[in-house]
Enzyme design. Structure first.
Site, PDB file in Angstrom:
ATOM      1  N   GLU A   7      -1.105   0.048  -4.724  1.00 10.88           N
ATOM      2  CA  GLU A   7      -0.696   0.023  -3.320  1.00 10.88           C
ATOM      3  C   GLU A   7       0.347  -1.047  -3.045  1.00 10.88           C
ATOM      4  OE1 GLU A   7      -2.698  -0.634   1.085  1.00 10.88           O
ATOM      5  OE2 GLU A   7      -3.752   0.527  -0.431  1.00 10.88           O
ATOM      6  N   LYS A   8       0.247  -2.159  -3.778  1.00 11.58           N
ATOM      7  CA  LYS A   8       1.162  -3.265  -3.529  1.00 11.58           C
ATOM      8  C   LYS A   8       1.380  -4.038  -4.823  1.00 11.58           C
ATOM      9  CE  LYS A   8      -1.603  -4.799  -0.266  1.00 11.58           C
ATOM     10  NZ  LYS A   8      -2.897  -4.097  -0.411  1.00 11.58           N
ATOM     11  N   ASP A 102      -5.670   0.988  -2.245  1.00  5.44           N
ATOM     12  CA  ASP A 102      -6.847   0.242  -1.816  1.00  5.44           C
ATOM     13  C   ASP A 102      -8.010   1.202  -1.567  1.00  5.44           C
ATOM     14  OD1 ASP A 102      -5.608  -2.179  -1.993  1.00  5.44           O
ATOM     15  OD2 ASP A 102      -5.286  -2.448   0.153  1.00  5.44           O
ATOM     16  N   ASP A 104      -9.864   2.526   0.573  1.00  2.00           N
ATOM     17  CA  ASP A 104     -10.161   2.911   1.943  1.00  2.00           C
ATOM     18  C   ASP A 104      -9.318   4.123   2.317  1.00  2.00           C
ATOM     19  OD1 ASP A 104      -7.597   1.906   2.339  1.00  2.00           O
ATOM     20  OD2 ASP A 104      -8.262   0.117   3.417  1.00  2.00           O
ATOM     21  N   TYR A 320     -11.964  -7.761  -1.760  1.00  2.00           N
ATOM     22  CA  TYR A 320     -11.151  -7.000  -0.806  1.00  2.00           C
ATOM     23  C   TYR A 320     -11.564  -7.311   0.634  1.00  2.00           C
ATOM     24  CZ  TYR A 320      -9.012  -2.967   1.490  1.00  2.00           C
ATOM     25  OH  TYR A 320      -8.273  -2.160   2.321  1.00  2.00           O
ATOM     26  N   ARG A 322     -10.446  -6.171   3.821  1.00  2.00           N
ATOM     27  CA  ARG A 322     -10.410  -5.257   4.973  1.00  2.00           C
ATOM     28  C   ARG A 322     -11.629  -4.333   4.954  1.00  2.00           C
ATOM     29  NH1 ARG A 322      -4.632  -4.318   6.936  1.00  2.00           N
ATOM     30  NH2 ARG A 322      -3.439  -5.987   6.009  1.00  2.00           N
TER      31      ARG A 322
END
Length: 646
Positions: A7-8, A102, A104, A320, A322
């Site tokens: 993702e990043k 991520d 989610d 993580y 969030r």
């Protein structure tokens, strides 16, 4: 070649470091043996603007609404074209793709939409990483799953993005256009989450503004009993003028009784005592941490999120962040001692708390049934380098570690005592609490508790030493702060009037998500709808007028909370998204028909609210850019270049 798409960049580096062998840099990627790891930069793609479907829609006109795309289009974000080209090139040489977004809904969307947009047809595996430390990433790499298992999560996220576009684009254009007719020269942004949050603040401000204080009166009596002294409070009966909360509205009855009380004797008519065992507070979800950090350190919700991201990505001290979960996987229990010993090594306060932990204890926090895509925030076990953490980072890290450490402390045991005395034919009550076993409590506060009642025996006599009347006033509700607004968004069912909807929301409570709540508040501030006054969040005149001009349902939480429930059913039960989007289109027709320039003109004329500080208002271009970022959760329209008024 196996291609892993993270993702990043921070996640891509952690994955590359966990693979066997040395990594070498390539253009926009890291190569380790036969595996190439590349990355997104958050969302590389975004929903196309209306004029991508029809050039005529570039002009804002009421007769164009509602805008309903027949086939949905995505387009590269301006700053993402280079990295999108890197992924396109790497896909051409891949035999297998690993989705490493991520864990989610949004993480599933942003990587998968790139894979599908670039036309990949081969196999896709799913890598779920919630802890960036090497052992945790290696464990995740050893248990890849079929990405097809996460298709419902993707469909829910895709439906959310499309629904937000439909809702935000159409309502924002409609209210902006009638705003012009009403004399307001600027964009009036409407979103399915941001607007109900604004509505909460506007209604709270109205309650405060319209509040009329009412006097009430309380009578106290200091009593002497066999073992000491205590203060009891008169309980006036229904023959006296009382409000709906049992408060005395006339002073004279209390004053008359107070004159007769000194020296009067009575007895303890009823004594209730019970011991309570309270387990330690659970480890944090992001929102719960934001609430506590705001209260304890005065940090905004946005600041706490940014701190957590640094602790996760840069320092690799926490898992993580969030997360909406407050429970931990059962498999983490066995390694908890080693993890916490590492995490607490460099912090004197944490070392002191660690010394009191009993690692044979197993609290309710270790529960696989309560853990979904995420688990609670917890330390990774990496020792913190005090020289690399600023004060706010150290404070937040200490809170996260403390709540996990507390799981290894005994329960707090208290004795609650309620006593009712009969004196001069009237009832007087006293209550007290005694700490029998402090358990986890010293980790959370050093404040001294109120003194307990002296030992009492039911039936014993008492004598009034002194009595007095206090004049008091009812108080308005407190204005929202970052902490209380986040808490309201977490428990939005409390603000729902319909009992049936409130019951439905008990298991699907929440406005926004852990990842978006801080951004929603900041967006409302940046757009000039809310303003901060010290710690308080108050609605501006523009924010109040917008809520007054909208249909009531748009500014209330019921619609969006039930919307999240439908999205949850798509993600968890595999429901078809089509009925959800179809019902939204039906709603849009009704909402758009209610757009009324006259009502908005009147709302703007009548609006009362705070004015934002002139120096603190960002430019229109900067404010508009907020809606582009992942994580704002505003549900607003795609930004335009139109100037917004202040």
């Amino acid at each position: 070649m196996r291609l892993i798409i993270a993702e990043k960049p921070s996640l891509a580096r952690a994955i590359a470091e966990a693979l066997p062998g040395a990594a070498r840099r390539d253009d926009g990627a890291l190569v380790v043996g036969d595996t190439t790891v590349t990355w997104c930069l958050g969302h590389l793609l975004e929903q196309a603007p209306p004029d991508a479907y029809d050039p005529a829609l570039k002009q804002w006109r009421l007769d164009h609404l509602p805008i309903l795309p027949a086939e949905w289009k995505l387009m590269p974000r301006p700053r993402a074209r280079g990295q999108l080209a890197v992924i396109r090139r790497l896909l051409k040489g891949a035999r297998e793709v690993v989705h490493a977004g991520d864990p989610d809904r949004e993480g599933q969307l942003l990587v998968q939409e790139v894979i599908e947009h670039l036309g990949w047809k081969g196999p896709v595996s799913r890598l779920l990483v919630s802890d960036l430390n090497r052992p945790a990433v290696q464990r995740a790499l050893a248990r890849l799953e079929d990405n097809a298992r996460y298709q419902p999560l993707f469909r829910a996220a895709e439906s959310r993005a499309r629904a937000d576009w439909l809702y935000g684009i159409n309502l924002t254009r409609a209210w902006t256009l009638i705003g012009r007719q009403a004399g307001h020269d600027g964009v009036l942004s409407v979103g399915r989450v941001q607007t109900p949050v604004l509505g909460l603040v506007v209604r709270r401000d109205a309650e405060i503004r319209d509040f009329v204080p009412r006097p009430f009166f309380v009578l106290w009596a200091d009593l002497e009993v066999a073992a000491g002294r205590l203060r009891a409070w008169w309980q006036p009966g229904e023959t006296h003028p009382l409000d709906d909360q049992g408060r005395l509205l006339a002073r004279q009855p209390a004053a008359d009784l107070a004159e007769r009380l000194p020296g009067a004797e009575g007895r303890l008519a009823r004594l209730e005592s019970r011991d309570r065992r309270q387990p330690a507070p659970l480890p944090y979800s992001l929102s719960a941490l934001q609430v506590d950090a705001a209260r304890r350190f005065g940090l905004s919700a946005k600041a706490v999120l940014e701190i957590c991201q640094r602790l996760y990505e840069r320092h690799k001290l926490i898992t993580y962040p969030r997360s909406d979960c407050r429970y931990l996987p059962e498999e983490h229990f066995a390694s908890a001692r080693a993890t916490l010993e590492g995490a607490c090594r460099t912090d004197p306060t944490l070392r002191g708390w660690l010394a009191g932990a009993d690692f044979s204890r197993r609290s309710r926090a270790w529960n696989d049934k309560q853990v979904g895509a995420h688990h609670a925030l917890s330390p990774t076990g990496k020792p913190a380098d005090p020289s690399r953490l600023d004060k706010a980072e150290a404070d937040v890290f200490r809170l996260i570690a403390r709540n996990v450490l507390a799981q290894f402390y005994p329960p707090l045991v208290t004795r609650e005592v309620k006593a009712e005395f009969a004196i001069a034919g009237e009832a007087f009550r006293a209550s007290g609490q005694e700490i029998l076993e402090p358990g986890w409590k010293p980790l959370f506060t050093t404040r001294e508790e109120a003194p307990p009642l002296p030992p009492l025996t039911e039936g014993e006599t008492c004598r009034v030493r002194e009595a007095g009347v206090e004049d008091r006033e009812t108080r308005p509700p407190e204005p929202f702060t970052d902490a209380s607004l986040i808490k309201a968004m977490m428990n939005i069912g409390r603000y729902v009037e319909d009992p049936a909807v409130r019951r439905t929301l008990r298991e699907h409570d929440g406005l926004g998500t852990e990842a978006t709540r801080a951004g929603i508040i900041e967006t409302l501030v940046e757009r000039g709808y809310l303003v901060r006054r010290a710690k308080a969040l108050r609605a501006t005149r523009l924010g109040s007028a917008l809520i007054a001009s909208l249909p009531d349902a748009v500014g209330r939480p019921e619609r969006t909370a039930l919307w999240e429930q439908r999205l949850g059913s798509i993600a968890e039960a595999g429901d078809d998204p089509a009925p959800f989007l179809a019902s939204l289109v039906t709603d849009l027709h009704g909402l758009l028909s209610s757009a009324d320039a006259g009502r908005l003109r009147q709302a703007l004329a009548n609006a009362r609210g705070e004015e934002p500080a002139p120096a603190g208002r960002p430019s229109a271009r900067r404010r508009g850019s907020t809606a582009r970022r992942r994580g704002t959760g505003t549900g607003g329209s795609r930004p335009t270049r139109r100037r917004r008024s202040s």
